[in-house]
Design a protein around this motif. Structure first.
Motif, PDB file in Angstrom:
ATOM      1  N   GLY A 177      27.750  64.987 -38.327  1.00  0.00           N
ATOM      2  CA  GLY A 177      27.542  63.578 -38.008  1.00  0.00           C
ATOM      3  C   GLY A 177      27.449  63.405 -36.512  1.00  0.00           C
ATOM      4  O   GLY A 177      28.044  64.174 -35.751  1.00  0.00           O
TER       5      GLY A 177
ATOM      6  N   SER B 247      28.573  60.894 -34.475  1.00  0.00           N
ATOM      7  CA  SER B 247      29.710  60.316 -33.755  1.00  0.00           C
ATOM      8  C   SER B 247      30.843  61.317 -33.613  1.00  0.00           C
ATOM      9  O   SER B 247      30.983  62.238 -34.420  1.00  0.00           O
ATOM     10  CB  SER B 247      30.214  59.064 -34.468  1.00  0.00           C
ATOM     11  OG  SER B 247      30.903  59.411 -35.664  1.00  0.00           O
TER      12      SER B 247
ATOM     13  N   GLU C 278      33.083  61.300 -36.715  1.00  0.00           N
ATOM     14  CA  GLU C 278      32.545  62.077 -37.838  1.00  0.00           C
ATOM     15  C   GLU C 278      32.742  63.574 -37.605  1.00  0.00           C
ATOM     16  O   GLU C 278      33.056  64.327 -38.537  1.00  0.00           O
ATOM     17  CB  GLU C 278      31.058  61.767 -38.022  1.00  0.00           C
ATOM     18  CG  GLU C 278      30.765  60.387 -38.571  1.00  0.00           C
ATOM     19  CD  GLU C 278      29.290  60.066 -38.556  1.00  0.00           C
ATOM     20  OE1 GLU C 278      28.718  59.821 -39.633  1.00  0.00           O
ATOM     21  OE2 GLU C 278      28.691  60.051 -37.449  1.00  0.00           O
ATOM     22  N   GLN C 279      32.541  64.008 -36.385  1.00  0.00           N
ATOM     23  CA  GLN C 279      32.698  65.426 -36.071  1.00  0.00           C
ATOM     24  C   GLN C 279      34.155  65.871 -36.223  1.00  0.00           C
ATOM     25  O   GLN C 279      34.451  66.916 -36.805  1.00  0.00           O
ATOM     26  CB  GLN C 279      32.181  65.706 -34.654  1.00  0.00           C
ATOM     27  CG  GLN C 279      30.682  65.454 -34.516  1.00  0.00           C
ATOM     28  CD  GLN C 279      30.141  65.799 -33.142  1.00  0.00           C
ATOM     29  OE1 GLN C 279      30.553  66.778 -32.530  1.00  0.00           O
ATOM     30  NE2 GLN C 279      29.193  65.005 -32.656  1.00  0.00           N
TER      31      GLN C 279
ATOM     32  N   ASN D 177      36.468  64.411 -38.096  1.00  0.00           N
ATOM     33  CA  ASN D 177      36.827  64.363 -39.512  1.00  0.00           C
ATOM     34  C   ASN D 177      36.308  65.586 -40.265  1.00  0.00           C
ATOM     35  O   ASN D 177      37.006  66.129 -41.127  1.00  0.00           O
ATOM     36  CB  ASN D 177      36.279  63.083 -40.151  1.00  0.00           C
ATOM     37  CG  ASN D 177      37.026  61.842 -39.704  1.00  0.00           C
ATOM     38  OD1 ASN D 177      38.168  61.930 -39.244  1.00  0.00           O
ATOM     39  ND2 ASN D 177      36.394  60.683 -39.814  1.00  0.00           N
ATOM     40  N   ALA D 178      35.087  66.008 -39.953  1.00  0.00           N
ATOM     41  CA  ALA D 178      34.503  67.172 -40.630  1.00  0.00           C
ATOM     42  C   ALA D 178      35.282  68.439 -40.304  1.00  0.00           C
ATOM     43  O   ALA D 178      35.544  69.269 -41.193  1.00  0.00           O
ATOM     44  CB  ALA D 178      33.042  67.326 -40.220  1.00  0.00           C
TER      45      ALA D 178
ATOM     46  N   THR E 165      23.045  64.491 -47.470  1.00  0.00           N
ATOM     47  CA  THR E 165      23.554  64.010 -46.188  1.00  0.00           C
ATOM     48  C   THR E 165      23.872  65.187 -45.274  1.00  0.00           C
ATOM     49  O   THR E 165      24.020  66.329 -45.733  1.00  0.00           O
ATOM     50  CB  THR E 165      24.831  63.181 -46.368  1.00  0.00           C
ATOM     51  OG1 THR E 165      25.878  64.041 -46.876  1.00  0.00           O
ATOM     52  CG2 THR E 165      24.606  62.029 -47.340  1.00  0.00           C
TER      53      THR E 165
ATOM     54  N   ALA F  59      26.695  65.515 -43.759  1.00  0.00           N
ATOM     55  CA  ALA F  59      28.068  65.903 -44.085  1.00  0.00           C
ATOM     56  C   ALA F  59      28.080  66.890 -45.250  1.00  0.00           C
ATOM     57  O   ALA F  59      28.840  67.867 -45.251  1.00  0.00           O
ATOM     58  CB  ALA F  59      28.898  64.668 -44.434  1.00  0.00           C
TER      59      ALA F  59
END
Length: 282
Positions: free
Chosen positions: A12, A14, A17-18, A20-21, A252, A254
């Motif tokens: 992702g 943002s 997002e990074q 969280n991944a 996606t 993700a």
């Protein structure tokens, strides 16, 4: 121990997002390439400090500045271009990282001496900032195949090496030709796989890159950076000017990132590793 790292901008754009991944997959290292589609070399000092603070707050460290340094014509005015090399090193210092990923110039096949001279200068600049300049084999640059990678590593003392099997395949070079010569010299690896016939990128172990053999052969502590390339991501056009061809489809970014990590971990488990909080051990 093997520690996993990743180009999390493929999950992702943002920073949230990074983060969280990476946390989802128990990965504590990032090869920082972009945030919100903005390339790492374009970060201001303040932006870099804020990003570093947020990463560290979430237990993530910048392993390497995933810069595009060296992805320029070999005849670029290098006296001027040195400013970008210096900037990459300054950012590495801000991120408390000792590594900068870099390349060995486009349109350079007939310019060996210039390539070597400019790489030596990069290494000199890196040393001033206590930064390792880490050359990745990449299609269409001078160091794209095993013979020229070996050539520049032999000619440029202090140059580190990042082994990417998929990039060899996209140069139509069988990775087995490079395993014996280059894998032992790799400071760290990019985990990316592809099909030689088509150049399509596939999950690790599903292509012709001998990823299982590579992981089986590792006998020292090593960092593996997962570079999915399984779906076009924000900022891809600024990273690679060629078409990204994929064999598998993911809804996606993700989902594509999850698949890349899952397949990498399967290869590690097949090689006898077990996952711990810090990484993978035997």
């Amino acid at each position: 121990m093997i520690r996993l790292c990743a180009f999390a901008d493929e999950a992702g754009p943002s920073l949230a997002e990074q983060i969280n991944a990476l946390k989802k997959h128990n990965i504590h290292l990032i090869e920082l390439r972009s945030v919100d589609g903005k390339n790492v070399l374009d970060f201001t000092d303040e932006e870099a400090k804020t990003i570093c603070k947020q990463l560290n707050k979430n237990g993530i460290k910048v392993w390497s500045v995933g810069s595009p340094i060296g992805k320029v014509d070999v005849n670029t005015d290098f006296n001027e271009y040195e400013k970008k090399v210096i900037r990459a090193c300054e950012l590495a210092n801000i991120f408390n990282s000792t590594n900068v990923r870099m390349f060995s110039f486009f349109k350079a096949y007939n310019s060996k001496d210039k390539v070597i001279a400019q790489l030596k200068r990069m290494v000199e600049i890196g040393k001033k900032y206590n930064v390792k300049m880490c050359h990745e084999n990449e299609k269409e640059i001078y160091g794209d195949i095993e013979s020229r990678c070996t050539e520049i590593l032999n000619a440029v003392p202090g140059l580190y090496y990042v082994y990417d099997p998929a990039n060899f395949l996209q140069c139509k070079q069988e990775p087995k030709e490079s395993l014996k010569m280059l894998l032992p010299r790799a400071y760290y690896l990019h985990i990316k796989d592809a099909l030689m016939a088509t150049g399509e990128v596939v999950p690790a172990g599903k292509g012709d890159g001998h990823l299982q053999e590579i992981i089986n052969s590792i006998n020292t502590d090593k960092v593996l950076t997962i570079e999915p390339h399984l779906k076009v991501f924000a900022g891809y056009a600024n990273v690679d000017k060629t078409e990204l061809k994929n064999k598998y489809e993911y809804k996606t970014n993700a989902e594509a990132f999850d698949a890349a990590v899952t397949h990498t971990k399967e290869l590690l488990k097949n090689a006898g590793y077990h996952e711990t909080e810090e990484g993978f051990s035997k």
